[in-house]
Design a protein around this motif. Structure first.
Motif, short mmCIF file in Angstrom:
data_model
loop_
_atom_site.label_atom_id
_atom_site.label_comp_id
_atom_site.label_asym_id
_atom_site.label_seq_id
_atom_site.Cartn_x
_atom_site.Cartn_y
_atom_site.Cartn_z
N GLU A 1 0.83 -1.22 0.00
CA GLU A 1 0.00 0.00 0.00
C GLU A 1 0.86 1.26 0.00
O GLU A 1 0.62 2.19 -0.79
N ASP A 2 1.87 1.29 0.87
CA ASP A 2 2.74 2.47 0.92
C ASP A 2 3.54 2.63 -0.37
O ASP A 2 3.73 3.74 -0.87
N SER B 1 -2.50 8.29 -4.75
CA SER B 1 -1.21 8.82 -4.27
C SER B 1 -1.20 8.98 -2.76
O SER B 1 -0.15 9.21 -2.16
N GLY B 2 -2.36 8.89 -2.11
CA GLY B 2 -2.45 8.83 -0.66
C GLY B 2 -1.92 10.04 0.07
O GLY B 2 -1.94 11.17 -0.43
N GLU C 1 1.32 4.07 -3.06
CA GLU C 1 1.12 5.51 -2.93
C GLU C 1 2.29 6.28 -3.51
O GLU C 1 2.11 7.29 -4.21
N HIS D 1 2.14 8.66 -6.81
CA HIS D 1 2.56 10.06 -6.69
C HIS D 1 3.60 10.40 -7.74
O HIS D 1 3.54 11.46 -8.38
#
Length: 424
Positions: free
Chosen positions: A263-264, A396-397, A267, A271
């Motif tokens: 997940e990270d 992109s979180g 993101e 981005h």
């Protein structure tokens, strides 16, 4: 045709000093992403023998000993001050080539040759007064010589008051000056080429200038032969008012702390793809494929290592952020492996071509394409007006998760209303 190469002195450090005059005369460095290495040094730091790209963690003892002040990179500030400097410089010449964030060429063709030193001092004083950044200026008939003249101005080897004009020297004076400058100072002559030139007895700029063109072409390449011609006053490198279109666009960054989950990583990749898409549209280009890569920290020998990349071809070249993000995330899922601590990820847009060269196929939906173009135009307009990243894709979180380690960053004095400098 005289050209001027205008170069900002110790640019990142000079930017920090603009809003903090107490730093004048003190040893100052600016660090790279995640406060890793030294990327800008004040004259006081150079005098201590501290080299560029030195890892900061190795220098902290030396820094305490000599009172060296370190800043994290503040790219928003540096980019804004660069734009102001370049805008001012553009008023001094009908033609300008911005070569990098801190230097540009100015075309001085048609100006009085005897008045160029005075004119250059006017340029320096105007930039210093209006922006606060000191600059050095080299003037010569070719771009390679102008770069060399700038080096001489910066090192006080010739000229006066940070300006050097080779046009005021005769051949004998040039030969004497060039005979004392190492060949590695020539624009485009890197360390590897320097070593080979030294084995041939070519140690100085004058040695290279006196070497035969055919000999250099045979031993090296037509590029160095062109440099030799430029050193002899024969222009071979044209002034480029607009940069040549990029063949690739890369956006990548190391993380402030290791990342383990998909997940990270997703993101960060989303981005980076978003940022690359914005640059793509600024260039008026489209991309035919997307490359995504991830890697662990190679300097952590106590951890398992992994790195991988993949290229995702696009059915039709595009500049649409959502399509590019989707392709990047698709590639990431294919190469991600659990159980590793990832330090860096990146996105590379490939197969770039001008947008207007793309031919519509029989199955293209013109209405759908028009809607996509309108959406991207609106996205860019909002971010231009409200600030970068104001509107972005949800994938992109949160920016905080991928934030760089910048513990020593100064304020965004010119780009954030909440951080404007206060006069006391």
């Amino acid at each position: 045709m005289p050209l001027a190469l205008v170069d900002c002195n110790n640019f990142y450090v000079s930017c920090e000093r603009v809003f903090n005059p107490k730093l004048e005369g003190k040893p100052v460095v600016v660090l790279s992403n995640n406060d890793g290495c030294v990327v800008s040094r004040s004259s006081e730091v150079k005098a201590l023998g501290l080299k560029m790209a030195e890892p900061w963690f190795k220098l902290e003892k030396l820094a305490r000993q000599h009172g060296i002040i370190a800043f994290s990179s503040n790219y928003a500030l540096y980019g804004d001050l660069s734009a102001r400097v370049m805008s001012i410089l553009s008023t001094f010449s009908p033609r300008q080539e911005i070569y990098s964030i801190d230097e540009c060429f100015l075309d001085l063709d048609g100006f009085d040759p005897q008045a160029l030193m005075t004119y250059a001092q006017t340029i320096r004083q105007t930039v210093k007064r209006n922006v606060g950044i000191p600059v050095c200026i080299g003037i010569a008939d070719t771009k390679t010589l102008a770069k060399l003249a700038n080096h001489c101005a910066k090192k006080s080897l010739a000229g006066a008051d940070s300006v050097c004009d080779f046009g005021l020297m005769d051949n004998a004076q040039r030969r004497e000056l060039f005979a004392g400058i190492p060949v590695g100072e020539v624009w485009g002559v890197g360390p590897r080429m320097t070593r080979k030139l030294l084995t041939m007895g070519i140690k100085t700029v004058e040695d290279l200038r006196s070497a035969g063109t055919e000999k250099i072409k045979n031993q090296f390449s037509v590029v160095l032969a062109r440099t030799l011609s430029e050193l002899n006053g024969i222009p071979c490198i044209e002034l480029e008012e607009a940069g040549t279109p990029r063949q690739q666009i890369m956006v990548s960054r190391s993380f402030g702390s290791a990342v383990t989950g998909l997940e990270d990583l997703s993101e960060s990749v989303a981005h980076f793809a978003t940022g690359a898409a914005e640059k793509l549209r600024q260039d008026g280009s489209v991309a035919a494929s997307v490359c995504v890569y991830i890697r662990t920290n190679p300097f952590r020998g106590d951890e398992p290592q992994y790195e991988h990349s993949t290229v995702v071809p696009l059915g039709q070249p595009t500049d649409n952020t959502m399509k590019l993000v989707g392709a990047a995330l698709h590639g990431l899922k294919a190469i991600y492996r659990n159980g590793f601590r990832y330090k860096k990820s990146g996105v590379l847009l490939m197969g770039l071509q001008a947008r207007e060269t793309i031919r519509a196929s029989l199955f293209d939906d013109s209405a759908k394409q028009a809607k996509s173009d309108s959406l991207m135009c609106t996205l860019d307009a909002i971010n231009h007006k409200m600030g970068a990243g104001s509107l972005t894709v949800a994938a992109s979180g949160s920016q905080s998760r991928r934030a760089m380690r910048r513990e020593r960053k100064s304020l965004n004095y010119t780009t954030d209303w909440n951080e404007l400098p206060v006069a006391e």
